[in-house]
Scaffold this active site. Structure first.
Site, PDB file in Angstrom:
ATOM      1  N   HIS A   1      -4.186  -3.800  -4.188  1.00 55.03           N
ATOM      2  CA  HIS A   1      -4.122  -3.882  -2.683  1.00 55.03           C
ATOM      3  C   HIS A   1      -5.228  -4.205  -2.012  1.00 55.03           C
ATOM      4  O   HIS A   1      -6.328  -3.479  -2.206  1.00 55.03           O
ATOM      5  CB  HIS A   1      -3.709  -2.352  -2.433  1.00 55.03           C
TER       6      HIS A   1
ATOM      7  N   GLU B   1      -7.840  -1.697  -4.300  1.00 53.24           N
ATOM      8  CA  GLU B   1      -7.410  -0.728  -4.904  1.00 53.24           C
ATOM      9  C   GLU B   1      -6.204  -1.235  -6.054  1.00 53.24           C
ATOM     10  O   GLU B   1      -5.327  -2.093  -5.747  1.00 53.24           O
ATOM     11  CB  GLU B   1      -6.489   0.172  -4.093  1.00 53.24           C
TER      12      GLU B   1
ATOM     13  N   ASN C   1      -5.889   4.161   2.638  1.00 56.02           N
ATOM     14  CA  ASN C   1      -5.077   4.250   3.658  1.00 56.02           C
ATOM     15  C   ASN C   1      -4.659   5.955   4.108  1.00 56.02           C
ATOM     16  O   ASN C   1      -4.388   6.225   5.034  1.00 56.02           O
ATOM     17  CB  ASN C   1      -3.777   3.854   3.631  1.00 56.02           C
TER      18      ASN C   1
ATOM     19  N   SER D   1       0.629  -1.130  -0.115  1.00 59.47           N
ATOM     20  CA  SER D   1       0.070   0.121   0.196  1.00 59.47           C
ATOM     21  C   SER D   1       0.839   1.280   0.028  1.00 59.47           C
ATOM     22  O   SER D   1       0.283   2.299   0.030  1.00 59.47           O
ATOM     23  CB  SER D   1      -0.979   0.071   1.213  1.00 59.47           C
TER      24      SER D   1
HETATM   25  N1  CAA Z   1     -10.598 -12.688   9.193  1.00 60.23           N
HETATM   26  C1  CAA Z   1     -11.604 -12.993   8.527  1.00 60.23           C
HETATM   27  N2  CAA Z   1     -12.902 -12.826   8.717  1.00 60.23           N
HETATM   28  C2  CAA Z   1     -13.257 -12.078   9.768  1.00 60.23           C
HETATM   29  C3  CAA Z   1     -12.332 -11.553  10.504  1.00 60.23           C
HETATM   30  C4  CAA Z   1     -10.815 -11.869  10.161  1.00 60.23           C
HETATM   31  N3  CAA Z   1      -9.924 -11.310  10.959  1.00 60.23           N
HETATM   32  N4  CAA Z   1     -12.815 -10.983  11.505  1.00 60.23           N
HETATM   33  C5  CAA Z   1     -14.276 -10.959  11.411  1.00 60.23           C
HETATM   34  N5  CAA Z   1     -14.453 -11.800  10.287  1.00 60.23           N
HETATM   35  C6  CAA Z   1     -15.697 -11.882   9.594  1.00 60.23           C
HETATM   36  C7  CAA Z   1     -16.491 -12.904  10.844  1.00 60.23           C
HETATM   37  O1  CAA Z   1     -16.255 -14.128  10.531  1.00 60.23           O
HETATM   38  C8  CAA Z   1     -18.002 -12.325  10.069  1.00 60.23           C
HETATM   39  O2  CAA Z   1     -18.388 -12.979   9.060  1.00 60.23           O
HETATM   40  P1  CAA Z   1     -19.803 -13.482   8.694  1.00 60.23           P
HETATM   41  O3  CAA Z   1     -20.356 -12.234   8.301  1.00 60.23           O
HETATM   42  O4  CAA Z   1     -19.829 -14.534   7.718  1.00 60.23           O
HETATM   43  O5  CAA Z   1     -20.398 -13.916  10.076  1.00 60.23           O
HETATM   44  C9  CAA Z   1     -17.678 -10.801   9.562  1.00 60.23           C
HETATM   45  O6  CAA Z   1     -16.586 -10.943   9.254  1.00 60.23           O
HETATM   46  C10 CAA Z   1     -18.424 -10.060  10.610  1.00 60.23           C
HETATM   47  O7  CAA Z   1     -17.579 -10.292  11.876  1.00 60.23           O
HETATM   48  P2  CAA Z   1     -17.801 -10.024  13.409  1.00 60.23           P
HETATM   49  O8  CAA Z   1     -19.548 -10.231  13.437  1.00 60.23           O
HETATM   50  O9  CAA Z   1     -17.264 -10.948  14.157  1.00 60.23           O
HETATM   51  O10 CAA Z   1     -17.517  -8.613  13.566  1.00 60.23           O
HETATM   52  P3  CAA Z   1     -17.769  -7.275  13.085  1.00 60.23           P
HETATM   53  O11 CAA Z   1     -19.100  -7.167  12.434  1.00 60.23           O
HETATM   54  O12 CAA Z   1     -17.463  -6.103  14.122  1.00 60.23           O
HETATM   55  O13 CAA Z   1     -16.886  -7.301  11.777  1.00 60.23           O
HETATM   56  C11 CAA Z   1     -14.832  -6.486  10.917  1.00 60.23           C
HETATM   57  C12 CAA Z   1     -15.574  -7.300  11.935  1.00 60.23           C
HETATM   58  C13 CAA Z   1     -15.309  -7.197   9.594  1.00 60.23           C
HETATM   59  C14 CAA Z   1     -13.360  -6.550  11.042  1.00 60.23           C
HETATM   60  C15 CAA Z   1     -15.294  -5.017  10.894  1.00 60.23           C
HETATM   61  O14 CAA Z   1     -15.125  -4.502  12.157  1.00 60.23           O
HETATM   62  C16 CAA Z   1     -14.480  -4.112   9.877  1.00 60.23           C
HETATM   63  O15 CAA Z   1     -15.097  -3.839   8.830  1.00 60.23           O
HETATM   64  N6  CAA Z   1     -13.666  -3.477  10.401  1.00 60.23           N
HETATM   65  C17 CAA Z   1     -12.985  -2.304   9.827  1.00 60.23           C
HETATM   66  C18 CAA Z   1     -11.746  -3.191   9.051  1.00 60.23           C
HETATM   67  C19 CAA Z   1     -11.034  -2.010   8.267  1.00 60.23           C
HETATM   68  O16 CAA Z   1     -11.284  -0.804   8.441  1.00 60.23           O
HETATM   69  N7  CAA Z   1     -10.178  -2.595   7.467  1.00 60.23           N
HETATM   70  C20 CAA Z   1      -9.200  -1.804   6.526  1.00 60.23           C
HETATM   71  C21 CAA Z   1      -7.931  -2.022   7.308  1.00 60.23           C
HETATM   72  S1  CAA Z   1      -6.570  -0.872   6.338  1.00 60.23           S
HETATM   73  C22 CAA Z   1      -6.013  -2.139   5.576  1.00 60.23           C
HETATM   74  O17 CAA Z   1      -5.975  -3.260   5.736  1.00 60.23           O
HETATM   75  C23 CAA Z   1      -4.869  -1.289   4.649  1.00 60.23           C
HETATM   76  C24 CAA Z   1      -3.491  -1.529   5.039  1.00 60.23           C
HETATM   77  O18 CAA Z   1      -2.878  -1.600   3.867  1.00 60.23           O
HETATM   78  C25 CAA Z   1      -3.138  -1.565   6.227  1.00 60.23           C
END
Ligand code: CAA
Length: 307
Positions: A149, A161, A200, A128
């Site tokens: 990405h 992305e 990001n 990223s």
């Molecule tokens: N791995 C895979 N699947 C996951 C997971 C993980 N670590 N954590 C949760 N899930 C899945 C769950 O199994 C669940 O699946 P189902 O819908 O099939 O049941 C679904 O995600 C929802 O999970 P939860 O109900 O347990 O919890 P939630 O509703 O709070 O969702 C989340 C968890 C999806 C992580 C949500 O909180 C979220 O979208 N958070 C924001 C994540 C984000 O912003 N990511 C971008 C980060 S920046 C990046 O990645 C870029 C970089 O370059 C660093």
């Protein structure tokens, strides 16, 4: 979820380099979409951990009734793990590198991939921060190189992305955009390289403000996270998100961004660096901004600058 028949013709065989949190889930995304996938890493232990985590994740998805056991098993059967990059690359149509965010490591991998992969293969990096021009230049196929990405957790987050560098051909961009759609993701195209890309950069603004509010003693991590979730509708607050992504990854991204921009404001925030050096890496180490080793109600809350 797209079925096997939807895997894009001509890009059936996918190689993912790096079996960390991102690489392993990216591999699973492609396997679930019907591609034959090889997941390559330098250690057997890293591959075994990745495989176990993916199996647990698929079991949980099946248990929730989101997928049949047969579909999960077939997808896992399409996923092969190996430490042998030569063998893995020799049949790949599409390669995505998700190794450590260090330019020298990525350039070494891309030079190897260029040597080992068939001439038609597209070589992508999940980075990223490092624009793909930096790895394209060590290959003899710069037109077939771009950033692709994914976001953490890659099995869940829809956005991918796609970033072209000046030499990426239109054919490569079109092919990759279509590929991303066929695996059930939403591509976002960037017409040129910029550190952090779009998502990001947006996230960074929120994170920096959250850190400065905490640093100034205005509110606790938990209250800042609560505001992001309950006032803005974000699924996670900025501190929870840092813990999910990993404090080490946050630190490396900031350092790589600084290396790119030379702008001191891009360096890791002192609190992030301090946590990194103390081994408080977030969920992966059991402690970050929050404590994941004790029950939910006893989580450690942080206010002020004391770590
Ligand atoms: N791995 C895979 N699947 C996951 C997971 C993980 N670590 N954590 C949760 N899930 C899945 C769950 O199994 C669940 O699946 P189902 O819908 O099939 O049941 C679904 O995600 C929802 O999970 P939860 O109900 O347990 O919890 P939630 O509703 O709070 O969702 C989340 C968890 C999806 C992580 C949500 O909180 C979220 O979208 N958070 C924001 C994540 C984000 O912003 N990511 C971008 C980060 S920046 C990046 O990645 C870029 C970089 O370059 C660093």
């Amino acid at each position: 979820m797209p079925g096997p028949e939807t895997s894009q013709r001509g890009l059936a065989r996918v190689l993912v380099v790096g079996a960390g949190a991102m690489g392993s889930q990216i591999a699973m995304v492609f396997a679930l979409a019907g591609h034959d996938v090889i997941l390559q890493d330098i250690t057997e232990s890293g591959l075994a951990t990745a495989r176990n985590q993916l199996e647990e994740r698929m079991d949980a998805t099946v248990a929730k009734g989101r997928m049949t056991a047969g579909t999960a098993r077939q997808a896992l059967n399409r996923l092969t793990c190996t430490t042998d990059l030569g063998e893995a690359a020799s049949s790949a149509d599409f390669v995505i590198e998700a190794a450590t965010e260090k330019l020298a490591i990525k350039q070494h991998i891309f030079a190897e991939l260029d040597r080992l992969a068939p001439p038609h293969a597209i070589l992508a990096t999940n980075s990223s921060t490092l624009g793909s021009s930096k790895v394209a230049k060590v290959t003899r196929r710069p037109g077939q190189v771009c950033n692709v990405h994914f976001f953490n957790p890659a099995l869940v987050m829809k956005c991918v992305e796609v970033v072209r560098h000046p030499e990426t051909t239109q054919a490569t961009v079109d092919t990759v955009m279509e590929l991303v759609r066929t695996i059930g993701k939403q591509p976002v195209l960037l017409s040129r390289e910029i550190p952090g890309f779009v998502a990001n950069r947006l996230m960074g603004v929120l994170r920096d403000e959250a850190l400065s509010l905490l640093d100034a003693g205005i509110a606790s991590t938990e209250d800042i996270d609560t505001a992001a979730k309950t006032a803005l509708g974000h699924p996670m607050g900025p501190f929870e998100l840092m813990d999910l992504v990993g404090i080490d990854v946050n630190c490396m991204i900031a350092e790589a961004t600084y290396a790119e921009t030379g702008n001191p404001t891009d360096l890791p925030h002192p609190m992030i660096r301090e946590m990194y050096e103390a081994g408080r890496l977030g969920r992966k180490s059991g402690k970050g901004w929050y404590d994941y080793e004790t029950p939910q109600d006893d989580r450690i809350h942080k206010t002020g600058t004391t770590l």
